[in-house]
Design a protein around this motif. Sequence first.
Motif, PDB file in Angstrom:
ATOM      1  N   THR A   1      -1.662  12.446  -7.545  1.00 37.06           N
ATOM      2  CA  THR A   1      -1.267  12.625  -6.203  1.00 37.06           C
ATOM      3  C   THR A   1       0.317  12.148  -6.095  1.00 37.06           C
ATOM      4  OG1 THR A   1      -3.152  12.647  -5.045  1.00 37.06           O
ATOM      5  CG2 THR A   1      -1.310  12.057  -3.494  1.00 37.06           C
ATOM      6  N   VAL A   2       1.342  12.702  -5.724  1.00 40.43           N
ATOM      7  CA  VAL A   2       2.642  12.278  -5.624  1.00 40.43           C
ATOM      8  C   VAL A   2       2.987  11.466  -4.387  1.00 40.43           C
ATOM      9  CG1 VAL A   2       5.156  12.836  -5.350  1.00 40.43           C
ATOM     10  CG2 VAL A   2       3.619  14.350  -7.091  1.00 40.43           C
ATOM     11  N   LEU A   3       3.113  10.237  -4.821  1.00 41.66           N
ATOM     12  CA  LEU A   3       3.200   9.450  -3.549  1.00 41.66           C
ATOM     13  C   LEU A   3       4.649   8.958  -3.186  1.00 41.66           C
ATOM     14  CD1 LEU A   3       1.503   7.585  -1.494  1.00 41.66           C
ATOM     15  CD2 LEU A   3       1.754   5.947  -3.237  1.00 41.66           C
ATOM     16  N   PHE A   4       5.000   9.515  -1.808  1.00 34.80           N
ATOM     17  CA  PHE A   4       6.164   8.935  -1.390  1.00 34.80           C
ATOM     18  C   PHE A   4       6.319   7.990  -0.406  1.00 34.80           C
ATOM     19  CE2 PHE A   4       6.370  13.753  -2.062  1.00 34.80           C
ATOM     20  CZ  PHE A   4       7.871  13.999  -2.612  1.00 34.80           C
ATOM     21  N   ALA A   5       7.330   7.145  -0.514  1.00 35.44           N
ATOM     22  CA  ALA A   5       6.976   5.889   0.328  1.00 35.44           C
ATOM     23  C   ALA A   5       8.350   5.565   1.316  1.00 35.44           C
ATOM     24  CB  ALA A   5       6.865   4.630  -0.379  1.00 35.44           C
ATOM     25  N   PHE A   6       8.043   5.051   2.291  1.00 31.80           N
ATOM     26  CA  PHE A   6       9.136   4.482   3.195  1.00 31.80           C
ATOM     27  C   PHE A   6       8.700   3.096   3.239  1.00 31.80           C
ATOM     28  CE2 PHE A   6      10.092   2.693   7.454  1.00 31.80           C
ATOM     29  CZ  PHE A   6      11.605   3.035   7.463  1.00 31.80           C
ATOM     30  N   ALA A   7       9.898   2.069   3.369  1.00 30.27           N
ATOM     31  CA  ALA A   7       9.739   0.878   3.681  1.00 30.27           C
ATOM     32  C   ALA A   7      10.745   0.169   4.575  1.00 30.27           C
ATOM     33  CB  ALA A   7       9.526  -0.080   2.529  1.00 30.27           C
TER      34      ALA A   7
END
Length: 200
Positions: free
Chosen positions: A33-39
């Motif tokens: 799974t390609v995991l995009f992230a926002f913090a």
Amino acid sequence: WPKVIYNGVETDKFAPGVRDESLRARLGIAPDTVLFAFAGRLVGWKGLVVALKALTEPAMRDTNAKLLIIGDGPQKPELKQRAQTLGVANRIVFHDPVPHDALPALYGAVDAGVFPSIGDEAFGITIAEAMSGGKPVIASHIGGIPEVVGNEDSCGLLVPPNDAAALARAMRLLADDPARRARMGEAGRARIARMYTWDL
């Protein structure tokens, strides 16, 4: 001559590392799974509703990708509700805020950063930290963000603010191309190390 002194990133702390598969597993993220992230703080002008909508766009609808949202704020209940309404709750992982020192480990488990601001940001420090960690980023072409990312598409992709379809296309571009992600991540790390450290 006047000299611009930018915000600095602790590049030794936010450094590229091996992807942490055990941390991904704890987050419920499969290896493929390609995991995009926002913090960051969960407030409306950060544009996270746009990111949720992007997952429903044709470009991203059937893509094996998820979005990790790290942080807290007044918009969190609304975001959880919108994720349900849009039918993407199973593709969103809400993560409580973490101490700043714990962010690099989380960034080490993701494939790319997504920062879809719809309000002016003077300087996107979390964007710079993700880049310093060797992650390609997708961010809004607004405020001071293009100055951080660079506008030549070498370190990340800039999209018009509040445009879910454009954000989805950019996410798909990175989701489909691991080599491009790696190339952009390396270029982003080099850009931050060159321009945005405390070492003047």
